[in-house]
Write a protein that holds these residues in place. Structure first.
Motif, PDB file in Angstrom:
ATOM      1  N   LEU A  37       0.811  -1.216   0.000  1.00 50.02           N
ATOM      2  CA  LEU A  37       0.000   0.000   0.000  1.00 50.02           C
ATOM      3  C   LEU A  37       0.848   1.271   0.000  1.00 50.02           C
ATOM      4  O   LEU A  37       0.317   2.371  -0.139  1.00 50.02           O
ATOM      5  N   SER A  38       2.169   1.103   0.139  1.00 47.27           N
ATOM      6  CA  SER A  38       3.050   2.272   0.021  1.00 47.27           C
ATOM      7  C   SER A  38       3.298   2.640  -1.439  1.00 47.27           C
ATOM      8  O   SER A  38       3.907   3.674  -1.726  1.00 47.27           O
ATOM      9  N   ILE A  39       2.822   1.802  -2.369  1.00 54.30           N
ATOM     10  CA  ILE A  39       2.854   2.156  -3.791  1.00 54.30           C
ATOM     11  C   ILE A  39       1.615   3.010  -4.071  1.00 54.30           C
ATOM     12  O   ILE A  39       0.483   2.519  -3.967  1.00 54.30           O
ATOM     13  N   PRO A  40       1.783   4.274  -4.385  1.00 54.53           N
ATOM     14  CA  PRO A  40       0.624   5.177  -4.540  1.00 54.53           C
ATOM     15  C   PRO A  40      -0.428   4.659  -5.507  1.00 54.53           C
ATOM     16  O   PRO A  40      -1.633   4.769  -5.245  1.00 54.53           O
ATOM     17  N   ALA A  41      -0.005   4.090  -6.623  1.00 55.99           N
ATOM     18  CA  ALA A  41      -0.962   3.621  -7.624  1.00 55.99           C
ATOM     19  C   ALA A  41      -1.794   2.450  -7.100  1.00 55.99           C
ATOM     20  O   ALA A  41      -2.985   2.336  -7.422  1.00 55.99           O
ATOM     21  N   VAL A  42      -1.192   1.595  -6.284  1.00 54.87           N
ATOM     22  CA  VAL A  42      -1.925   0.476  -5.694  1.00 54.87           C
ATOM     23  C   VAL A  42      -2.976   1.001  -4.725  1.00 54.87           C
ATOM     24  O   VAL A  42      -4.142   0.583  -4.746  1.00 54.87           O
ATOM     25  N   LYS A  43      -2.560   1.929  -3.875  1.00 52.19           N
ATOM     26  CA  LYS A  43      -3.482   2.499  -2.886  1.00 52.19           C
ATOM     27  C   LYS A  43      -4.642   3.216  -3.569  1.00 52.19           C
ATOM     28  O   LYS A  43      -5.808   3.065  -3.175  1.00 52.19           O
ATOM     29  N   GLN A  44      -4.340   3.988  -4.620  1.00 54.20           N
ATOM     30  CA  GLN A  44      -5.385   4.725  -5.324  1.00 54.20           C
ATOM     31  C   GLN A  44      -6.355   3.773  -6.013  1.00 54.20           C
ATOM     32  O   GLN A  44      -7.578   3.976  -5.973  1.00 54.20           O
ATOM     33  N   GLU A  45      -5.828   2.730  -6.628  1.00 54.68           N
ATOM     34  CA  GLU A  45      -6.699   1.767  -7.317  1.00 54.68           C
ATOM     35  C   GLU A  45      -7.611   1.055  -6.325  1.00 54.68           C
ATOM     36  O   GLU A  45      -8.785   0.793  -6.621  1.00 54.68           O
ATOM     37  N   LEU A  46      -7.080   0.749  -5.141  1.00 55.78           N
ATOM     38  CA  LEU A  46      -7.896   0.099  -4.116  1.00 55.78           C
ATOM     39  C   LEU A  46      -9.010   1.039  -3.635  1.00 55.78           C
ATOM     40  O   LEU A  46     -10.165   0.619  -3.495  1.00 55.78           O
ATOM     41  N   ILE A  47      -8.677   2.302  -3.393  1.00 48.70           N
ATOM     42  CA  ILE A  47      -9.681   3.273  -2.938  1.00 48.70           C
ATOM     43  C   ILE A  47     -10.809   3.396  -3.952  1.00 48.70           C
ATOM     44  O   ILE A  47     -11.990   3.405  -3.601  1.00 48.70           O
ATOM     45  N   LEU A 253     -10.426  -9.166  -4.584  1.00 51.06           N
ATOM     46  CA  LEU A 253     -10.306  -7.839  -5.191  1.00 51.06           C
ATOM     47  C   LEU A 253      -8.869  -7.329  -5.130  1.00 51.06           C
ATOM     48  O   LEU A 253      -8.281  -6.929  -6.147  1.00 51.06           O
ATOM     49  N   PHE A 254      -8.294  -7.345  -3.928  1.00 50.77           N
ATOM     50  CA  PHE A 254      -6.974  -6.741  -3.725  1.00 50.77           C
ATOM     51  C   PHE A 254      -5.875  -7.528  -4.433  1.00 50.77           C
ATOM     52  O   PHE A 254      -4.913  -6.941  -4.949  1.00 50.77           O
ATOM     53  N   ALA A 255      -6.005  -8.850  -4.466  1.00 50.84           N
ATOM     54  CA  ALA A 255      -4.984  -9.671  -5.126  1.00 50.84           C
ATOM     55  C   ALA A 255      -4.868  -9.321  -6.606  1.00 50.84           C
ATOM     56  O   ALA A 255      -3.759  -9.280  -7.163  1.00 50.84           O
ATOM     57  N   ILE A 257      -5.478  -6.409  -7.957  1.00 54.29           N
ATOM     58  CA  ILE A 257      -4.809  -5.105  -8.046  1.00 54.29           C
ATOM     59  C   ILE A 257      -3.304  -5.281  -7.916  1.00 54.29           C
ATOM     60  O   ILE A 257      -2.524  -4.721  -8.694  1.00 54.29           O
ATOM     61  N   VAL A 258      -2.887  -6.078  -6.936  1.00 53.47           N
ATOM     62  CA  VAL A 258      -1.459  -6.291  -6.711  1.00 53.47           C
ATOM     63  C   VAL A 258      -0.806  -6.969  -7.912  1.00 53.47           C
ATOM     64  O   VAL A 258       0.314  -6.613  -8.307  1.00 53.47           O
ATOM     65  N   LEU A 259      -1.483  -7.919  -8.511  1.00 55.24           N
ATOM     66  CA  LEU A 259      -0.936  -8.592  -9.695  1.00 55.24           C
ATOM     67  C   LEU A 259      -0.716  -7.610 -10.843  1.00 55.24           C
ATOM     68  O   LEU A 259       0.238  -7.755 -11.617  1.00 55.24           O
ATOM     69  N   ARG A 260      -1.575  -6.616 -10.939  1.00 52.97           N
ATOM     70  CA  ARG A 260      -1.403  -5.611 -12.003  1.00 52.97           C
ATOM     71  C   ARG A 260      -0.186  -4.733 -11.775  1.00 52.97           C
ATOM     72  O   ARG A 260       0.274  -4.038 -12.694  1.00 52.97           O
ATOM     73  N   HIS A 261       0.341  -4.753 -10.552  1.00 47.43           N
ATOM     74  CA  HIS A 261       1.513  -3.933 -10.217  1.00 47.43           C
ATOM     75  C   HIS A 261       2.720  -4.813  -9.886  1.00 47.43           C
ATOM     76  O   HIS A 261       3.584  -4.423  -9.099  1.00 47.43           O
ATOM     77  N   LYS A 262       2.783  -5.955 -10.512  1.00 49.21           N
ATOM     78  CA  LYS A 262       3.853  -6.907 -10.200  1.00 49.21           C
ATOM     79  C   LYS A 262       5.239  -6.367 -10.510  1.00 49.21           C
ATOM     80  O   LYS A 262       6.209  -6.712  -9.830  1.00 49.21           O
ATOM     81  N   GLU A 263       5.366  -5.508 -11.512  1.00 50.12           N
ATOM     82  CA  GLU A 263       6.694  -5.003 -11.869  1.00 50.12           C
ATOM     83  C   GLU A 263       7.300  -4.185 -10.737  1.00 50.12           C
ATOM     84  O   GLU A 263       8.505  -4.287 -10.459  1.00 50.12           O
ATOM     85  N   GLU A 264       6.471  -3.355 -10.066  1.00 55.43           N
ATOM     86  CA  GLU A 264       6.979  -2.585  -8.919  1.00 55.43           C
ATOM     87  C   GLU A 264       7.404  -3.517  -7.789  1.00 55.43           C
ATOM     88  O   GLU A 264       8.435  -3.306  -7.143  1.00 55.43           O
ATOM     89  N   LEU A 265       6.618  -4.585  -7.573  1.00 56.49           N
ATOM     90  CA  LEU A 265       6.938  -5.527  -6.508  1.00 56.49           C
ATOM     91  C   LEU A 265       8.159  -6.378  -6.842  1.00 56.49           C
ATOM     92  O   LEU A 265       8.917  -6.761  -5.951  1.00 56.49           O
ATOM     93  N   PHE A 266       8.369  -6.637  -8.117  1.00 54.59           N
ATOM     94  CA  PHE A 266       9.558  -7.395  -8.497  1.00 54.59           C
ATOM     95  C   PHE A 266      10.833  -6.573  -8.312  1.00 54.59           C
ATOM     96  O   PHE A 266      11.918  -7.132  -8.116  1.00 54.59           O
ATOM     97  N   LYS A 267      10.712  -5.256  -8.339  1.00 53.45           N
ATOM     98  CA  LYS A 267      11.869  -4.415  -8.016  1.00 53.45           C
ATOM     99  C   LYS A 267      12.238  -4.572  -6.539  1.00 53.45           C
ATOM    100  O   LYS A 267      13.408  -4.635  -6.184  1.00 53.45           O
ATOM    101  N   VAL A 268      11.209  -4.647  -5.689  1.00 52.07           N
ATOM    102  CA  VAL A 268      11.445  -4.904  -4.267  1.00 52.07           C
ATOM    103  C   VAL A 268      12.050  -6.291  -4.099  1.00 52.07           C
ATOM    104  O   VAL A 268      12.994  -6.484  -3.322  1.00 52.07           O
ATOM    105  N   ARG A 269      11.499  -7.271  -4.827  1.00 54.83           N
ATOM    106  CA  ARG A 269      12.046  -8.631  -4.799  1.00 54.83           C
ATOM    107  C   ARG A 269      13.532  -8.632  -5.144  1.00 54.83           C
ATOM    108  O   ARG A 269      14.339  -9.284  -4.475  1.00 54.83           O
ATOM    109  N   ASP A 270      13.900  -7.888  -6.166  1.00 55.76           N
ATOM    110  CA  ASP A 270      15.305  -7.819  -6.575  1.00 55.76           C
ATOM    111  C   ASP A 270      16.171  -7.197  -5.481  1.00 55.76           C
ATOM    112  O   ASP A 270      17.308  -7.630  -5.259  1.00 55.76           O
ATOM    113  N   ASP A 271      15.635  -6.203  -4.784  1.00 54.05           N
ATOM    114  CA  ASP A 271      16.368  -5.584  -3.671  1.00 54.05           C
ATOM    115  C   ASP A 271      16.584  -6.593  -2.546  1.00 54.05           C
ATOM    116  O   ASP A 271      17.664  -6.631  -1.927  1.00 54.05           O
TER     117      ASP A 271
END
Length: 356
Positions: A37-47, A253-255, A257-271
């Motif tokens: 939820l610290s990804i702004p686009a994820v939070k906005q899409e959920l809202i 619902l939320f899952a 949304i998160v799948l649509r933002h997998k690229e941002e999460l994969f950057k965290v994964r790489d870190d």
């Protein structure tokens, strides 16, 4: 209560126990430190999605929209996917669908406890193939056991929890060819390995079942979203014992949304992968400590002395790690989730001080 009221297979059963947590930095459960939820686009899409969300309506029984999103992610058809409340529920459904009392379940050891615990509750027998030195899987021994026993289900955790070891997909394919029955591959940590998945082999092998989860690399441990991928006939069989509305509407619902933002999460994964490499390199330098290579978001560590003292010292630093007490398979061991440099540096400080 009369003991005889309890089903015989669980009368002496020791449940999986999770102790209360008081520490600030909890690195004992292989959770992802990153809040999606610290990804702004994820939070906005959920809202925006919550504007039309109806919690008074039962969720879709087969999580149709989520199945479609997950199928697209793993390049399968929705009919090859079944969803549930995390990997634990999916393991329960899998074993409950196929194991009869007296059936054999084959596992390598050490591995995730839930396979054996689930088999025990059903009255099935668990056969273990112990790891080689250094917690590398005994491939020859595992293959020989498959051929000898032809177990109802052969379980391969890949990458393995708690050792982090990764078997090549080519070996698992050899096991699939040798097995007359089901081969279950738990790929809960595969996103961290970034290779060797066998999920594409489902098209070739109708006896293959693969477990995946959104708890780890996708950071949804608290939302409980796991899924099995398999031949459609296997999915249909498992659906026979699935609770009608097992996965709640909000997680569905939320899952997505998160799948649509997998690229941002994969950057965290790489870190996390990079930090795991750094932490491993620093732990290797500490005398009296052994750390094992890992393809996951955690490291397995063993110490020659001060096992409990180190655990207590970490707690005093507000860090909780997974400790293995009185374990013949994992003597003097800890499993450490990789998080931030700050937390890892504090952990390193404690190990250096206690083992100096």
């Amino acid at each position: 209560m009369k003991t005889e009221w309890i089903r015989k297979t669980i009368q002496n059963f020791e449940p999986y126990f999770v102790a209360p947590i008081a520490e600030k930095n909890v690195i004992n459960a292989n959770e992802n430190y990153f809040n999606v939820l610290s990804i702004p686009a994820v939070k906005q899409e959920l809202i925006e999605a919550l504007d039309t969300f109806k919690p008074q309506i039962y969720p879709k029984p087969m999580a149709d929209d989520l199945r479609k999103a997950l199928a697209e992610y793993v390049d399968l058809k929705p009919e090859n996917i079944i969803c549930g409340n995390g990997g634990d529920e999916m393991i329960t459904y899998l074993l409950g669908t196929f194991l009869n009392p007296g059936d054999k379940l084959l596992v390598h050891s050490p591995t995730f406890d839930m396979y054996e615990l689930g088999a025990e509750t059903l009255g099935a027998q668990t056969i273990k193939v112990k790891d080689l030195a250094g917690y590398r899987r005994d491939k020859e021994g595992l293959l020989a056991a498959v051929k000898k026993y032809q177990p109802k289900i052969t379980v391969i955790c890949n990458p393995n929890n708690p050792t982090g070891d990764l078997l090549p997909a080519s070996f698992i394919e050899v096991v699939l060819k040798a097995a007359d029955n089901l081969v279950f591959v738990d790929e809960a940590y595969m996103e961290f390995a970034q290779k060797e998945s066998v999920i594409s082999l489902i098209r070739q092998y109708p006896n293959l079942i693969v477990l995946r989860t959104l708890s780890k690399a996708f950071g949804l441990a608290g939302m409980r979203c796991g899924y099995l991928a398999a031949d459609q006939e296997i999915i249909n069989a498992i659906a026979k014992i699935k609770a009608p509305y097992n996965l709640n509407a909000f997680t569905q619902l939320f899952a997505q949304i998160v799948l649509r933002h997998k690229e941002e999460l994969f950057k965290v994964r790489d870190d996390i992968v990079e930090e795991r490499k750094r932490l491993f390199d620093e732990l290797v330098k500490i005398p009296g400590l052994t750390v094992y290579p890992s393809c996951t978001n955690f490291l397995l560590v063993q110490v020659e002395s001060k096992h409990e003292e180190i655990f207590k010292a970490l707690k005093e630093k507000d860090i909780l790690v997974k400790i293995y007490r009185n374990s013949a398979e994992l003597p003097n061991a800890y499993r450490i989730s990789v998080t931030t440099k700050e937390v890892d540096d504090t952990l390193l400080e404690v190990f250096r001080k206690e083992l100096s």
